[in-house]
Design a protein around this motif. Structure first.
Motif, PDB file in Angstrom:
ATOM      1  N   ARG A  36       0.973  -1.107  -0.026  1.00  0.00           N
ATOM      2  CA  ARG A  36       0.099   0.048   0.045  1.00  0.00           C
ATOM      3  C   ARG A  36       0.867   1.283  -0.123  1.00  0.00           C
ATOM      4  O   ARG A  36       2.056   1.209   0.870  1.00  0.00           O
ATOM      5  N   ASP A 192      -0.561  11.564  -2.477  1.00  0.00           N
ATOM      6  CA  ASP A 192      -2.102  11.689  -2.048  1.00  0.00           C
ATOM      7  C   ASP A 192      -2.442  10.600  -1.300  1.00  0.00           C
ATOM      8  O   ASP A 192      -3.351  10.435  -0.317  1.00  0.00           O
ATOM      9  N   GLY A 193      -1.486   9.491  -1.345  1.00  0.00           N
ATOM     10  CA  GLY A 193      -1.733   8.437  -0.574  1.00  0.00           C
ATOM     11  C   GLY A 193      -2.484   7.256  -1.509  1.00  0.00           C
ATOM     12  O   GLY A 193      -2.388   5.899  -1.328  1.00  0.00           O
ATOM     13  N   THR A 194      -2.522   7.369  -2.904  1.00  0.00           N
ATOM     14  CA  THR A 194      -3.049   6.226  -3.748  1.00  0.00           C
ATOM     15  C   THR A 194      -2.046   5.306  -4.052  1.00  0.00           C
ATOM     16  O   THR A 194      -0.826   5.883  -4.332  1.00  0.00           O
TER      17      THR A 194
ATOM     18  N   HIS B  13      -2.858   5.598   2.688  1.00  0.00           N
ATOM     19  CA  HIS B  13      -4.021   6.084   2.247  1.00  0.00           C
ATOM     20  C   HIS B  13      -4.911   6.473   3.366  1.00  0.00           C
ATOM     21  O   HIS B  13      -5.569   7.567   3.503  1.00  0.00           O
ATOM     22  N   ASP B  14      -5.311   5.547   4.210  1.00  0.00           N
ATOM     23  CA  ASP B  14      -6.500   5.696   5.089  1.00  0.00           C
ATOM     24  C   ASP B  14      -6.070   6.733   6.213  1.00  0.00           C
ATOM     25  O   ASP B  14      -7.031   7.614   6.653  1.00  0.00           O
ATOM     26  N   ASP B  16      -4.505   9.572   5.478  1.00  0.00           N
ATOM     27  CA  ASP B  16      -4.065  10.737   4.819  1.00  0.00           C
ATOM     28  C   ASP B  16      -5.164  10.736   3.706  1.00  0.00           C
ATOM     29  O   ASP B  16      -5.068  10.426   2.343  1.00  0.00           O
ATOM     30  N   GLY B  18      -5.810  13.337   2.256  1.00  0.00           N
ATOM     31  CA  GLY B  18      -5.083  14.357   1.262  1.00  0.00           C
ATOM     32  C   GLY B  18      -6.195  15.086   0.471  1.00  0.00           C
ATOM     33  O   GLY B  18      -6.145  14.962  -0.706  1.00  0.00           O
TER      34      GLY B  18
END
Lengths: 320, 317
Positions: A36, A192-194, B13-14, B16, B18
């Motif tokens: 991830r 952005d975390g993707t 992801h979780d 942030d 964003g």
């Protein structure tokens, strides 16, 4: 089939994934793990099984054997809950030529069961903006250039905030400026975390944006891991540009540099540093002290291509 | 279901979300499972989107244009033929049913046009639209993007079938409306003399006309399902269209060879012209019901076959 519990922190996980087409194994026993938050480069020559793998991950084709999990859920069984969180560009864009760019995105958005029709216009607008197509939004898609189509395909993957983006050869058909923009976009999304899963047959593309990579050849996974580790497997070579090659070779050999090669065309001497490398500054000083005129001096970092050749012992050609 | 949602776990992801300025609010992430449940009305949204795809295509409009042209041609021909007070096909033979009544009552142009287009023009248009429905999307590659959206295979197929059926109704209505406009402007309109000899009022005649339009549209249900099934078999839109239309022509030929009468009751066009029985008083329902039953049988068989094929096939285009 009893699915194995999902590994935490892994967005794509396959075990023994295989696909057979009329007797030939397109994908053979694939064990892939995509962490991830990574930008994951999926590398391999044309015909090595990359797209077949992506199609299995996206539930478009049924694996012959093995299993795949995307975002922790089994595919293709959980398509309906997984895919809204995944944006995909598979084997190039596909568009309705008689619809405008904007209407194409509206069409794809209408197919997503979780998409809110009330925010559709706004989301389509911002996706078009993100790929720089706002000015061409009202133009019929059949009038788009290949690069514009590619951008529109990317926009459709960005209609929703995604946890995972699967991009199959995203820079195909783009000019160098467009390629740079896509790379910037991929980095931005990753920030952005993707998680971005990026397939390519272009090694330097992977090397420029990816944190992790996997290499496929003839349907098999050859290696996977962080990009730094993959290219660390092959050490860099010392590279000296000089008009005095003979003296250079003598001095370098005296300092333990092996496998010395002189290239008269580029006026470069290259060599393998010893396991316990000397201080490069002192090595340079020694060359100058010996009267060698040094035009250039440095360590050429091993590229992913070196790593690939070292791994497969072959070139990067289309698999038969 | 929700277990796996939560195992998405701690990750970049979780933690942030964003948000970027100007970007719509991230309504789904990292979201509780409830907000991810598909909206109830989304199937309708997909159906609406399908309709747009069908009716915004130039080819569809061309097909409807051709269908609208048939009553115009028939109307003008009858008008020219009857100018000197002659009657059409004076010997009472030849030509589609209802032709000879047109010059007395413009409404009959609608019935004559339906009788003229039902054997080939109408079903050919349906064959093109149904044959293209899945295969056309496969050949342009848009199918894979619909499926990863994810439209869901069963829902996509249902939306496709519903849009083809809508096209059946639209195509029939185009013929009827064009015929009514042409018939009412070229010929006198008044009480309707039925095939059984009785006369009914114009409003009764119009109601019977609407029922006929509905029956004609329903006659195409079976072919629509057949076309949809053929469409799931191939990745070539043109191929599926050609196969569907070719099959229609073959079946129509078999349906007209007397020696093959044993087969004929099972052919989807066999009872198509039964709609004429609406123009009798009392209406004879036997043929009409047989037609509807046969259409639903075809729809069930080929609809299931299309579903079985489409939900299991590998989408490689």
């Amino acid at each position: 089939m009893t699915p194995v519990a999902p590994t935490p922190g892994v967005v794509i996980e396959t075990s023994g994934l295989a696909k057979q087409y009329r007797g030939t194994l397109a994908v053979d026993g694939l064990d892939l793990q995509v962490p991830r938050g990574s930008v994951f480069g999926f590398l391999g020559p044309n015909g090595s099984g990359k797209t077949t793998t992506i199609r299995m991950l996206m539930g478009l084709i049924e694996p012959t054997a093995g299993s795949a999990r995307v975002l922790g859920r089994p595919m293709p069984r959980s398509s309906r809950s997984v895919l809204p969180k995944v944006g995909a560009l598979i084997e190039g864009p596909a568009l309705y030529g008689f619809l405008s760019g904007q209407d194409n995105l509206i069409r794809y958005d209408a197919a997503d069961p979780t998409a809110d029709p009330r925010t559709r216009k706004a989301r389509v607008g911002s996706a078009l903006d993100r790929v720089g197509l706002t000015a061409a939004a009202g133009k019929k898609a059949k009038a788009y250039s290949l690069g514009m189509k590619q951008r529109l395909g990317l926009a459709s993957a960005l209609l929703q905030p995604r946890e995972l983006l699967v991009l199959d050869e995203p820079t195909n058909g783009l000019d160098p400026q467009g390629m740079r923009e896509i790379r910037a976009l991929v980095r931005e999304l990753a920030d952005d975390g993707t998680t971005v899963f990026l397939s390519s047959h272009l090694l330097d593309e992977i090397e420029q944006v990816c944190t992790h990579a996997a290499v496929m050849a003839r349907g098999r996974l050859i290696t996977q891991g962080p990009v730094a580790e993959l290219s660390a497997g092959t050490r860099g070579r010392l590279e000296v540009t000089t008009p005095d090659p003979v003296e250079t070779v003598r001095v370098l050999a005296a300092h333990g540099v092996t496998d010395l090669v002189t290239d008269p065309h580029t006026a470069q001497v290259t060599g393998e540093l010893p396991a316990e490398p000397p201080d490069l500054a002192e090595l340079n000083a020694a060359l100058v002290a010996a009267g060698v005129r040094v035009r250039g001096f440095g360590l050429r970092r091993a590229s992913l291509e070196d790593a690939f050749v070292a791994l497969t012992g072959e070139g990067f050609d289309v698999a038969g | 279901m929700s277990r796996a949602e939560t195992t998405a776990g701690p990750g970049l992801h979780d933690g942030d979300p964003g948000h970027r300025p100007g970007e719509p609010v991230r309504e789904r992430a990292p979201a509780p499972p409830a907000s991810r449940t598909p909206r109830a009305a989304w199937s309708l949204g997909l159906f609406g989107s399908e309709l747009l795809i069908v009716f915004r295509r130039a080819r569809t409009l061309a097909l409807l244009g051709v269908l609208a042209g048939v009553p115009v041609l028939v109307g003008i021909a009858v008008r020219i033929e009857t100018r000197g007070g002659h009657s059409v096909g004076g010997d009472g033979g030849g030509g589609p049913a209802f032709l000879e009544q047109i010059s007395n009552n413009g409404l009959f142009l609608a019935f004559a046009s339906l009788a003229a287009t039902l054997p080939f023009f109408l079903p050919m248009a349906i064959g093109v639209v149904a044959g293209d429905s899945v295969a056309g999307e496969a050949s342009t590659g848009t199918l894979r993007y619909l499926l990863v959206a994810p439209a869901g295979r069963t829902r996509l197929l249902l939306a496709k079938y519903a849009s083809v059926l809508t096209f059946c109704v639209a195509a029939t209505l185009v013929v009827v409306l064009s015929a009514v406009v042409v018939g009412f402007s070229l010929f006198p309109v008044g009480d309707v003399t039925l095939l059984s000899g009785n006369t009914v009022s114009l409003s009764d005649g119009i109601l019977r006309g609407l029922l006929i339009a509905l029956l004609v549209a329903s006659s195409l249900i079976g072919l629509a399902a057949l076309g949809l099934f053929i469409s799931t078999l191939t990745d070539s839109g043109i191929g599926a269209m050609a196969a569907t239309v070719g099959l229609l022509i073959t079946v129509q030929i078999i349906n007209n060879i007397p020696q093959l009468h044993a087969l004929q009751p099972y052919l989807f066009p066999h009872y198509w012209l039964s709609f004429a029985d609406v123009m009798r008083a009392p209406v004879i329902w036997t043929g009409i019901l047989k037609n509807l039953a046969l259409q639903f049988l075809y729809a069930a068989v080929f609809g299931s076959a299309a579903w079985a094929r489409f939900t299991t096939r590998d989408v490689t285009a």
